[in-house]
Design a protein around this motif. Structure first.
Motif, PDB file in Angstrom:
ATOM      1  N   GLY A   3     -10.851   5.149   3.694  1.00 46.63           N
ATOM      2  CA  GLY A   3     -10.152   5.134   2.416  1.00 46.63           C
ATOM      3  C   GLY A   3      -9.726   3.741   1.990  1.00 46.63           C
ATOM      4  N   ILE A   4      -9.308   2.937   2.961  1.00 54.40           N
ATOM      5  CA  ILE A   4      -8.923   1.562   2.650  1.00 54.40           C
ATOM      6  C   ILE A   4     -10.137   0.750   2.214  1.00 54.40           C
ATOM      7  CG2 ILE A   4      -8.082  -0.584   3.685  1.00 54.40           C
ATOM      8  CD1 ILE A   4      -6.163   1.179   5.360  1.00 54.40           C
ATOM      9  N   GLU A   5     -11.272   0.944   2.890  1.00 52.79           N
ATOM     10  CA  GLU A   5     -12.484   0.233   2.508  1.00 52.79           C
ATOM     11  C   GLU A   5     -12.860   0.536   1.059  1.00 52.79           C
ATOM     12  OE1 GLU A   5     -17.060  -0.190   2.391  1.00 52.79           O
ATOM     13  OE2 GLU A   5     -15.692   1.390   1.754  1.00 52.79           O
ATOM     14  N   ILE A   6     -12.720   1.781   0.649  1.00 48.05           N
ATOM     15  CA  ILE A   6     -13.020   2.160  -0.734  1.00 48.05           C
ATOM     16  C   ILE A   6     -12.078   1.456  -1.697  1.00 48.05           C
ATOM     17  CG2 ILE A   6     -12.946   4.089  -2.368  1.00 48.05           C
ATOM     18  CD1 ILE A   6     -13.889   5.852   0.009  1.00 48.05           C
ATOM     19  N   ALA A   7     -10.783   1.434  -1.364  1.00 50.67           N
ATOM     20  CA  ALA A   7      -9.806   0.778  -2.231  1.00 50.67           C
ATOM     21  C   ALA A   7     -10.077  -0.715  -2.347  1.00 50.67           C
ATOM     22  CB  ALA A   7      -8.391   1.021  -1.697  1.00 50.67           C
ATOM     23  N   LEU A   8     -10.502  -1.348  -1.254  1.00 58.12           N
ATOM     24  CA  LEU A   8     -10.819  -2.775  -1.300  1.00 58.12           C
ATOM     25  C   LEU A   8     -12.017  -3.043  -2.205  1.00 58.12           C
ATOM     26  CD1 LEU A   8     -10.382  -3.737   2.476  1.00 58.12           C
ATOM     27  CD2 LEU A   8      -8.780  -4.179   0.592  1.00 58.12           C
ATOM     28  N   LEU A   9     -13.054  -2.220  -2.089  1.00 52.90           N
ATOM     29  CA  LEU A   9     -14.225  -2.416  -2.945  1.00 52.90           C
ATOM     30  C   LEU A   9     -13.902  -2.128  -4.412  1.00 52.90           C
ATOM     31  CD1 LEU A   9     -17.141  -1.026  -0.745  1.00 52.90           C
ATOM     32  CD2 LEU A   9     -16.685  -3.402  -1.357  1.00 52.90           C
ATOM     33  N   ASP A  10     -13.045  -1.133  -4.658  1.00 53.39           N
ATOM     34  CA  ASP A  10     -12.604  -0.868  -6.027  1.00 53.39           C
ATOM     35  C   ASP A  10     -11.875  -2.087  -6.577  1.00 53.39           C
ATOM     36  OD1 ASP A  10     -11.943   0.651  -8.395  1.00 53.39           O
ATOM     37  OD2 ASP A  10      -9.950   0.990  -7.537  1.00 53.39           O
ATOM     38  N   LEU A  11     -11.038  -2.684  -5.748  1.00 51.80           N
ATOM     39  CA  LEU A  11     -10.272  -3.847  -6.154  1.00 51.80           C
ATOM     40  C   LEU A  11     -11.184  -5.050  -6.427  1.00 51.80           C
ATOM     41  CD1 LEU A  11      -6.929  -4.605  -4.305  1.00 51.80           C
ATOM     42  CD2 LEU A  11      -8.107  -6.290  -5.701  1.00 51.80           C
ATOM     43  N   ILE A  58      -4.099  10.204  -1.603  1.00 51.05           N
ATOM     44  CA  ILE A  58      -4.598   9.140  -2.458  1.00 51.05           C
ATOM     45  C   ILE A  58      -3.832   7.857  -2.157  1.00 51.05           C
ATOM     46  CG2 ILE A  58      -4.786   8.366  -4.860  1.00 51.05           C
ATOM     47  CD1 ILE A  58      -5.103  11.330  -5.623  1.00 51.05           C
ATOM     48  N   LEU A  59      -4.535   6.759  -1.981  1.00 53.99           N
ATOM     49  CA  LEU A  59      -3.872   5.501  -1.655  1.00 53.99           C
ATOM     50  C   LEU A  59      -4.112   4.452  -2.733  1.00 53.99           C
ATOM     51  CD1 LEU A  59      -5.876   3.036  -0.328  1.00 53.99           C
ATOM     52  CD2 LEU A  59      -6.153   4.815   1.391  1.00 53.99           C
ATOM     53  N   GLY A  91      -6.329  -1.507  -6.142  1.00 58.77           N
ATOM     54  CA  GLY A  91      -7.496  -0.717  -5.759  1.00 58.77           C
ATOM     55  C   GLY A  91      -7.094   0.678  -5.352  1.00 58.77           C
ATOM     56  N   LEU A  92      -7.962   1.653  -5.641  1.00 61.46           N
ATOM     57  CA  LEU A  92      -7.707   3.057  -5.334  1.00 61.46           C
ATOM     58  C   LEU A  92      -8.649   3.536  -4.237  1.00 61.46           C
ATOM     59  CD1 LEU A  92      -7.385   4.462  -8.956  1.00 61.46           C
ATOM     60  CD2 LEU A  92      -5.526   3.854  -7.392  1.00 61.46           C
ATOM     61  N   GLY A  93      -8.112   4.304  -3.321  1.00 60.96           N
ATOM     62  CA  GLY A  93      -8.910   4.908  -2.270  1.00 60.96           C
ATOM     63  C   GLY A  93      -8.359   6.270  -1.924  1.00 60.96           C
ATOM     64  N   GLU A  94      -8.902   6.858  -0.882  1.00 65.35           N
ATOM     65  CA  GLU A  94      -8.489   8.212  -0.498  1.00 65.35           C
ATOM     66  C   GLU A  94      -8.768   8.431   0.980  1.00 65.35           C
ATOM     67  OE1 GLU A  94      -9.656  12.876  -1.532  1.00 65.35           O
ATOM     68  OE2 GLU A  94     -10.384  11.235  -2.803  1.00 65.35           O
ATOM     69  N   VAL A  95      -7.742   8.899   1.695  1.00 66.09           N
ATOM     70  CA  VAL A  95      -7.951   9.356   3.063  1.00 66.09           C
ATOM     71  C   VAL A  95      -8.717  10.666   2.983  1.00 66.09           C
ATOM     72  CG1 VAL A  95      -6.811  10.011   5.226  1.00 66.09           C
ATOM     73  CG2 VAL A  95      -5.816   8.243   3.775  1.00 66.09           C
ATOM     74  N   ARG A  96      -9.549  10.947   3.961  1.00 67.91           N
ATOM     75  CA  ARG A  96     -10.393  12.137   3.854  1.00 67.91           C
ATOM     76  C   ARG A  96      -9.578  13.400   3.614  1.00 67.91           C
ATOM     77  NH1 ARG A  96     -15.142  14.536   7.861  1.00 67.91           N
ATOM     78  NH2 ARG A  96     -15.346  16.489   6.722  1.00 67.91           N
ATOM     79  N   MET A 153       0.861  -1.183   0.000  1.00 66.38           N
ATOM     80  CA  MET A 153       0.000   0.000   0.000  1.00 66.38           C
ATOM     81  C   MET A 153       0.897   1.233   0.000  1.00 66.38           C
ATOM     82  SD  MET A 153      -3.104   1.252   2.518  1.00 66.38           S
ATOM     83  CE  MET A 153      -2.123   1.303   4.016  1.00 66.38           C
ATOM     84  N   ARG A 154       0.645   2.139  -0.915  1.00 68.38           N
ATOM     85  CA  ARG A 154       1.423   3.377  -1.011  1.00 68.38           C
ATOM     86  C   ARG A 154       0.474   4.555  -1.190  1.00 68.38           C
ATOM     87  NH1 ARG A 154       6.940   2.010  -4.444  1.00 68.38           N
ATOM     88  NH2 ARG A 154       7.314  -0.060  -3.536  1.00 68.38           N
ATOM     89  N   LEU A 155       0.980   5.750  -0.881  1.00 65.97           N
ATOM     90  CA  LEU A 155       0.155   6.951  -0.966  1.00 65.97           C
ATOM     91  C   LEU A 155       0.873   8.076  -1.684  1.00 65.97           C
ATOM     92  CD1 LEU A 155      -0.713   5.553   2.019  1.00 65.97           C
ATOM     93  CD2 LEU A 155      -2.350   7.422   1.846  1.00 65.97           C
ATOM     94  N   ALA A 156       0.074   8.975  -2.233  1.00 63.92           N
ATOM     95  CA  ALA A 156       0.573  10.205  -2.848  1.00 63.92           C
ATOM     96  C   ALA A 156      -0.349  11.339  -2.404  1.00 63.92           C
ATOM     97  CB  ALA A 156       0.594  10.092  -4.369  1.00 63.92           C
ATOM     98  N   VAL A 157       0.209  12.400  -1.845  1.00 65.13           N
ATOM     99  CA  VAL A 157      -0.592  13.502  -1.316  1.00 65.13           C
ATOM    100  C   VAL A 157      -0.636  14.637  -2.334  1.00 65.13           C
ATOM    101  CG1 VAL A 157      -0.884  15.167   0.545  1.00 65.13           C
ATOM    102  CG2 VAL A 157       0.007  12.866   1.043  1.00 65.13           C
ATOM    103  N   VAL A 158      -1.833  14.901  -2.856  1.00 65.88           N
ATOM    104  CA  VAL A 158      -2.048  15.963  -3.840  1.00 65.88           C
ATOM    105  C   VAL A 158      -2.368  17.260  -3.113  1.00 65.88           C
ATOM    106  CG1 VAL A 158      -3.540  16.760  -5.711  1.00 65.88           C
ATOM    107  CG2 VAL A 158      -2.812  14.360  -5.615  1.00 65.88           C
ATOM    108  N   ALA A 159      -1.695  18.339  -3.498  1.00 63.31           N
ATOM    109  CA  ALA A 159      -1.948  19.653  -2.923  1.00 63.31           C
ATOM    110  C   ALA A 159      -3.187  20.259  -3.565  1.00 63.31           C
ATOM    111  CB  ALA A 159      -0.753  20.571  -3.137  1.00 63.31           C
TER     112      ALA A 159
END
Length: 443
Positions: A105-113, A44-45, A55-60, A31-37
């Motif tokens: 955010g992880i739950e979203i990424a799992l469902l996307d996956l 974004i995870l 799978g893609l997700g996002e921390v609030r 699992m890796r993340l990138a923080v968009v300004a």
């Protein structure tokens, strides 16, 4: 046509299933993340697996990557298809507001996956859809110069984008812009230390401060906006819950705004004050919408049971993700309460909201908070340029969330240069629970 002919015509059932991997052998590897300004930074995870599908997700929005990374050791080696099991293992470590962003955010990424694995859109994993297009409401920040004319121009700008459901913020700046609007607000020695400014009890050290002039200023703004957009546009107002107004003051203001037929007043008092919300909701004819900082079904239980809100307003990046938010909406519907969705995230969190909204029968509208960001749309692929031309978004039919990341645009908008999905090996070892690497001190 005979059964044999039908089978020959259709082929094997398993050949008709669009599988992108072997689900029973699927395992999470990273699992890796990138923080968009952005106006509110987007962490974004990306959850990777041993079969290439991710799978893609996002921390609030405005949350922290660490809110998700703390769970990495729990994810490695797990089958991502076991969404509910993983969610229940994580959720005890989350909390309200941004602290719920990692779990969600992880739950979203799992469902996307899972959607990609089985070749179905995420809404199908929530039980199917009630609508093909999801209505949006556009957020409109308070103008720098909070005059009625500037409010009108800001809202008309949203109307020009095709939106017919618009929220605008009545922040404290509206009431602090002129002398005599607030009583006793010059408490110059209070709250001198920034960490202590997080919460101020409504009215604390200021005394009664909402004057008739304050109310007149708000009425002038809302009246001008309503006159400008007419009766075919839904309007709602926000930003009372920071603690600068007491429940009684909100009631005074709300009663003055009732002639303008607002769709709702949002977060009238601090989010944890459920009795205060009920006091306001019971006193006003204008609906009260609230709940954007609440976490899990448990967090909404008292508000639903006591009907402290008229409209549930979860942010699924705090409330627990797509499936948990669907459950919250279903709980509310049983008590006669509809659900609107708070959303201030990237296109990843936004599309998770669209899938969730499609699956909620008692749905009202979903927020769009990225309308002023020129790069927002380009952070992903899979969204049409005219995706909201009429104030509605078409529910995607592609697997998972129906979008993918655009690495080039994300790289151009990173909060910190050269931090695009860097390795996170430091989080591979457990950070939660009673894990220890050896029995150096056995019990």
């Amino acid at each position: 046509m005979s059964l044999q002919q039908t089978a020959k015509e259709i082929g094997r059932v398993e050949d008709a299933v669009n599988r992108f991997s072997s689900p029973s052998e699927l395992r999470i590897t990273d699992m890796r993340l990138a923080v968009v300004a952005s106006n509110y930074d987007y962490p974004i995870l990306k959850i990777d697996t041993n079969q290439g599908v991710y799978g893609l997700g996002e921390v609030r929005d405005a949350g922290h990557a660490e809110n998700a990374l703390q769970f990495k050791s729990m994810l490695i080696g797990q089958n991502p298809c076991n969404v509910d099991m993983i969610f229940n293992a994580m959720k005890r470590y989350g909390n309200w507001g941004r602290e719920g962003g990692g779990v969600s955010g992880i739950e979203i990424a799992l469902l996307d996956l899972v959607g990609k694995v089985y070749g179905v859109p995420c809404y199908q994993l929530l039980g199917g859809k009630y609508r093909d297009r999801v209505r949006l409401y556009g957020d409109t920040p308070t103008p720098d110069n909070p005059t009625p004319e500037d409010f009108v121009n800001a809202v008309l700008g949203r109307r020009a984008k095709g939106l017919n459901f618009i929220k605008f913020d009545l922040r404290p700046s509206l009431f602090e812009g002129a002398g005599g609007v607030l009583i006793g607000h010059d408490a110059k020695y209070d709250y001198a230390y920034e960490p202590g400014q997080w919460f101020k009890a409504p009215g604390g050290n200021r005394g009664a401060k909402l004057t008739q002039r304050s109310i007149d200023a708000a009425v002038e703004v809302v009246s001008a906006v309503r006159a400008a957009v007419g009766s075919d546009t839904q309007l709602c107002v926000d930003h009372f819950g920071e603690g600068y107004l007491t429940a009684d003051e909100v009631i005074r203001l709300g009663r003055a705004l009732e002639p303008f037929d607002l769709a709702w007043m949002e977060d009238p008092v601090p989010f944890f004050d459920t009795p205060g919300h009920k006091k306001v909701a019971d006193a006003l004819l204008t609906p009260i919408a609230a709940g954007e900082n609440l976490y899990l079904r448990e967090g909404f239980r008292e508000a639903i049971r006591t009907r402290a809100y008229d409209i549930l307003h979860p942010d699924l990046l705090s409330s627990g993700g797509m499936l948990e938010t669907k459950r919250i909406a279903d709980d509310g519907e049983q008590e006669g309460l509809p659900t609107a969705l708070h959303c201030a995230g990237s296109p990843i969190g936004f599309m998770a909201n669209i899938h969730c909204a499609a699956a909620i029968s008692s749905f009202v509208a979903c927020e769009h908070h990225g309308l002023d960001l020129p790069f927002w749309h380009g952070l992903v692929t899979g969204i049409d340029p005219d995706y909201m031309s009429d104030g509605y978004v078409k529910v995607p039919e592609k697997p998972g969330l129906g979008i993918d990341i655009n690495l080039e645009v994300i790289r151009e908008n990173l909060r910190t240069e050269d931090t695009l999905f860097l390795p996170t090996d430091a989080w591979n070892t457990p950070k939660l629970g009673f894990w220890r690497p050896d029995d150096r001190w056995p019990e």
